[in-house]
Design a protein around this motif. Structure first.
Motif, PDB file in Angstrom:
ATOM      1  N   ALA A 148       0.828  -1.206   0.000  1.00  0.00           N
ATOM      2  CA  ALA A 148       0.000   0.000   0.000  1.00  0.00           C
ATOM      3  C   ALA A 148       0.866   1.261   0.000  1.00  0.00           C
ATOM      4  N   ASP A 149       2.015   1.200   0.675  1.00  0.00           N
ATOM      5  CA  ASP A 149       2.908   2.360   0.745  1.00  0.00           C
ATOM      6  C   ASP A 149       3.578   2.660  -0.591  1.00  0.00           C
ATOM      7  N   ILE A 150       3.868   1.614  -1.378  1.00  0.00           N
ATOM      8  CA  ILE A 150       4.629   1.838  -2.610  1.00  0.00           C
ATOM      9  C   ILE A 150       3.765   1.789  -3.866  1.00  0.00           C
ATOM     10  N   ALA A 151       2.491   1.419  -3.730  1.00  0.00           N
ATOM     11  CA  ALA A 151       1.643   1.222  -4.904  1.00  0.00           C
ATOM     12  C   ALA A 151       1.218   2.551  -5.524  1.00  0.00           C
ATOM     13  N   ASP A 152       1.112   2.542  -6.853  1.00  0.00           N
ATOM     14  CA  ASP A 152       0.569   3.685  -7.581  1.00  0.00           C
ATOM     15  C   ASP A 152      -0.954   3.671  -7.520  1.00  0.00           C
ATOM     16  N   GLU A 153      -1.517   2.483  -7.381  1.00  0.00           N
ATOM     17  CA  GLU A 153      -2.966   2.331  -7.346  1.00  0.00           C
ATOM     18  C   GLU A 153      -3.311   1.064  -6.569  1.00  0.00           C
ATOM     19  N   VAL A 154      -4.381   1.112  -5.819  1.00  0.00           N
ATOM     20  CA  VAL A 154      -4.867  -0.053  -5.084  1.00  0.00           C
ATOM     21  C   VAL A 154      -6.297  -0.320  -5.513  1.00  0.00           C
ATOM     22  N   GLU A 155      -6.551  -1.565  -5.925  1.00  0.00           N
ATOM     23  CA  GLU A 155      -7.887  -1.967  -6.380  1.00  0.00           C
ATOM     24  C   GLU A 155      -8.448  -2.990  -5.401  1.00  0.00           C
ATOM     25  N   HIS A 156      -9.646  -2.746  -4.949  1.00  0.00           N
ATOM     26  CA  HIS A 156     -10.309  -3.688  -4.050  1.00  0.00           C
ATOM     27  C   HIS A 156     -11.255  -4.552  -4.860  1.00  0.00           C
ATOM     28  N   ARG A 157     -11.089  -5.870  -4.769  1.00  0.00           N
ATOM     29  CA  ARG A 157     -11.951  -6.804  -5.473  1.00  0.00           C
ATOM     30  C   ARG A 157     -12.948  -7.388  -4.481  1.00  0.00           C
ATOM     31  N   GLU A 158     -14.213  -7.279  -4.833  1.00  0.00           N
ATOM     32  CA  GLU A 158     -15.252  -7.773  -3.929  1.00  0.00           C
ATOM     33  C   GLU A 158     -15.111  -9.264  -3.690  1.00  0.00           C
ATOM     34  N   MET A 159     -14.742 -10.006  -4.759  1.00  0.00           N
ATOM     35  CA  MET A 159     -14.575 -11.444  -4.599  1.00  0.00           C
ATOM     36  C   MET A 159     -13.469 -11.736  -3.583  1.00  0.00           C
ATOM     37  N   HIS A 160     -13.814 -12.430  -2.530  1.00  0.00           N
ATOM     38  CA  HIS A 160     -12.867 -12.819  -1.476  1.00  0.00           C
ATOM     39  C   HIS A 160     -12.295 -11.618  -0.727  1.00  0.00           C
ATOM     40  N   ASN A 161     -12.799 -10.413  -0.994  1.00  0.00           N
ATOM     41  CA  ASN A 161     -12.293  -9.218  -0.319  1.00  0.00           C
ATOM     42  C   ASN A 161     -10.803  -9.033  -0.606  1.00  0.00           C
ATOM     43  N   ARG A 162     -10.385  -9.329  -1.830  1.00  0.00           N
ATOM     44  CA  ARG A 162      -8.972  -9.249  -2.195  1.00  0.00           C
ATOM     45  C   ARG A 162      -8.575  -7.832  -2.574  1.00  0.00           C
ATOM     46  N   LYS A 163      -7.265  -7.591  -2.485  1.00  0.00           N
ATOM     47  CA  LYS A 163      -6.716  -6.326  -2.952  1.00  0.00           C
ATOM     48  C   LYS A 163      -5.648  -6.577  -4.014  1.00  0.00           C
ATOM     49  N   ARG A 164      -5.691  -5.699  -5.030  1.00  0.00           N
ATOM     50  CA  ARG A 164      -4.655  -5.697  -6.059  1.00  0.00           C
ATOM     51  C   ARG A 164      -3.860  -4.400  -5.937  1.00  0.00           C
ATOM     52  N   TYR A 165      -2.553  -4.532  -6.041  1.00  0.00           N
ATOM     53  CA  TYR A 165      -1.665  -3.382  -5.948  1.00  0.00           C
ATOM     54  C   TYR A 165      -0.935  -3.219  -7.280  1.00  0.00           C
ATOM     55  N   TRP A 166      -0.980  -2.009  -7.820  1.00  0.00           N
ATOM     56  CA  TRP A 166      -0.274  -1.712  -9.067  1.00  0.00           C
ATOM     57  C   TRP A 166       0.991  -0.947  -8.716  1.00  0.00           C
ATOM     58  N   VAL A 167       2.140  -1.583  -8.963  1.00  0.00           N
ATOM     59  CA  VAL A 167       3.438  -1.024  -8.581  1.00  0.00           C
ATOM     60  C   VAL A 167       4.294  -0.877  -9.833  1.00  0.00           C
ATOM     61  N   ASN A 168       4.568   0.363 -10.228  1.00  0.00           N
ATOM     62  CA  ASN A 168       5.391   0.637 -11.414  1.00  0.00           C
ATOM     63  C   ASN A 168       4.896  -0.113 -12.648  1.00  0.00           C
ATOM     64  N   GLY A 169       3.580  -0.226 -12.766  1.00  0.00           N
ATOM     65  CA  GLY A 169       2.989  -0.888 -13.920  1.00  0.00           C
ATOM     66  C   GLY A 169       2.748  -2.367 -13.744  1.00  0.00           C
ATOM     67  N   GLY A 170       3.292  -2.963 -12.689  1.00  0.00           N
ATOM     68  CA  GLY A 170       3.089  -4.386 -12.440  1.00  0.00           C
ATOM     69  C   GLY A 170       1.925  -4.620 -11.492  1.00  0.00           C
ATOM     70  N   MET A 171       1.203  -5.715 -11.698  1.00  0.00           N
ATOM     71  CA  MET A 171       0.048  -6.029 -10.853  1.00  0.00           C
ATOM     72  C   MET A 171       0.418  -7.109  -9.842  1.00  0.00           C
ATOM     73  N   VAL A 172       0.125  -6.833  -8.568  1.00  0.00           N
ATOM     74  CA  VAL A 172       0.382  -7.768  -7.474  1.00  0.00           C
ATOM     75  C   VAL A 172      -0.917  -7.959  -6.712  1.00  0.00           C
ATOM     76  N   GLU A 173      -1.326  -9.210  -6.542  1.00  0.00           N
ATOM     77  CA  GLU A 173      -2.544  -9.511  -5.803  1.00  0.00           C
ATOM     78  C   GLU A 173      -2.208 -10.428  -4.631  1.00  0.00           C
ATOM     79  N   ILE A 174      -2.866 -10.195  -3.498  1.00  0.00           N
ATOM     80  CA  ILE A 174      -2.650 -11.035  -2.325  1.00  0.00           C
ATOM     81  C   ILE A 174      -3.874 -11.915  -2.100  1.00  0.00           C
ATOM     82  N   VAL A 175      -3.631 -13.214  -1.940  1.00  0.00           N
ATOM     83  CA  VAL A 175      -4.681 -14.171  -1.601  1.00  0.00           C
ATOM     84  C   VAL A 175      -4.471 -14.549  -0.140  1.00  0.00           C
ATOM     85  N   ASP A 176      -5.376 -14.081   0.734  1.00  0.00           N
ATOM     86  CA  ASP A 176      -5.168 -14.269   2.172  1.00  0.00           C
ATOM     87  C   ASP A 176      -6.395 -14.894   2.827  1.00  0.00           C
ATOM     88  N   PRO A 177      -6.533 -16.220   2.724  1.00  0.00           N
ATOM     89  CA  PRO A 177      -7.719 -16.896   3.247  1.00  0.00           C
ATOM     90  C   PRO A 177      -7.684 -17.207   4.739  1.00  0.00           C
TER      91      PRO A 177
END
Length: 338
Positions: free
Chosen positions: A229-258
């Motif tokens: 969250a500190d380094i991301a250019d954009e944070v996207e919240h996905r309703e499915m599973h309450n996941r978050k996607r982080y866009w860092v320097n053009g790359g997409m990173v998603e965390i799966v935390d069940p």
């Protein structure tokens, strides 16, 4: 009008309407393990929740046949299932994988999770057969660390496999990285890697100590969320599973935390199939395994309906808060009265 399903038994045609469990969760996807065999021996592997049952590398008679898998998928399609992910073990150890994918109902989106070592030379054929997406397990960019984690010396082969997938048109390729004590130091490098390489995305998967028996390897996944969250250019919240996607320097990173995530469980829309042809409604449980008999369509239908009917969110229902901030088993499901 009835339909003769090939088993000599009349069956009602599927309506295509997804089945829902008692918690309102529609089952729209299935995850099918094709084998428990694997050419890796990853230290964190839980083998689709079944534990360390990895056996000899030769095919076992207990594995579902090509026809069994296809017959199951045809029934799943009747019940409105629109997505299938093939897993293992290592699914590409199945030499009939291309045939299975080709015979998968056209209405289903087909994806696969693999360690990538067999993608060179086969990726194009898999795409021709109908494969649409692929996840490749890659826990470190350092060959020595990779070897320690996977108990293999296949680092370069995996890198070749990722490139083969991209060349075959499987773009984006999602890299799966399990985050625990032995991989946490490589997360930053993997984030940079996907930012610097077009066509790659990163999926950071929370380590599940309850399935691996090594709680001492666990780390607080929230620390990774906070850092991203500190380094991301954009944070996207996905309703499915309450996941978050982080866009860092053009790359997409998603965390799966069940783990301990009731929101994740409340939004689960999958059932799983073991390599031996058992249905299970939850990754974390093996007390809900349901056999599909001789894999005739009527037997598959009955088992599928019952599996969906018996599905329970693991956190928030099967596991409940104990009043002290922890979790305990819900006695309702341990007594067998439900």
């Amino acid at each position: 009008m009835s339909v003769l399903d090939g088993d000599g038994v009349d069956a009602q045609p599927g309506s295509g309407t997804a089945l829902s469990d008692d918690f309102g969760r529609e089952v729209t996807g299935v995850r099918v393990s094709l084998t428990d065999r694997c050419n890796f021996d990853c230290v964190y592997c839980h083998n689709e929740g079944l534990g360390d049952t990895r056996g000899p590398m030769e095919p076992s008679e207990s594995e579902m046949s090509t026809d069994d898998v296809v017959r199951f998928l045809e029934v799943a399609e009747e019940f409105g299932v629109g997505k299938v992910k093939f897993t293992g073990g290592e699914p590409m150890l199945r030499q009939d994988l291309e045939e299975i994918i080709e015979r998968t109902p056209d209405s289903m989106e087909v994806s696969m999770t693999t360690n990538g070592t067999f993608l060179p030379g086969r990726a194009a054929d898999l795409v021709d057969a109908g494969l649409e997406r692929v996840n490749v397990s890659q826990d470190a960019l350092d060959p020595e660390a990779f070897a320690e984690i996977t108990q293999s010396g296949a680092y370069e082969r995996v890198m070749e496999g990722v490139q083969a997938a991209l060349d075959a048109g499987l773009d984006p390729v999602k890299l799966n990285m399990v985050v625990f004590e032995r991989t946490a130091g490589y997360v930053e490098g993997m984030v940079d890697h996907v930012a610097e390489n077009d066509g790659l995305q990163l999926q950071l998967i929370e380590y599940m100590p309850e399935l691996t028996g090594r709680p001492d390897w666990n780390i607080d996944i929230q620390r990774v969320h906070d850092w991203l969250a500190d380094i991301a250019d954009e944070v996207e919240h996905r309703e499915m599973h309450n996941r978050k996607r982080y866009w860092v320097n053009g790359g997409m990173v998603e965390i799966v935390d069940p783990v301990e995530n009731a929101n994740f469980c409340a939004n689960c829309h999958r059932v799983r199939v073991t390599h031996e042809g058992y249905l299970k409604g939850c990754l974390n449980r093996n007390d809900d395994l349901k056999p599909m008999g001789e894999m005739t369509k009527p037997e598959i239908r009955a088992a599928f309906r019952q599996t969906v009917a018996d599905r329970v969110p693991y956190y928030g229902e099967y596991m409940v808060r104990d009043g002290e901030g922890g979790w305990e088993f819900n006695e309702k499901y341990l007594d067998g009265d439900w």
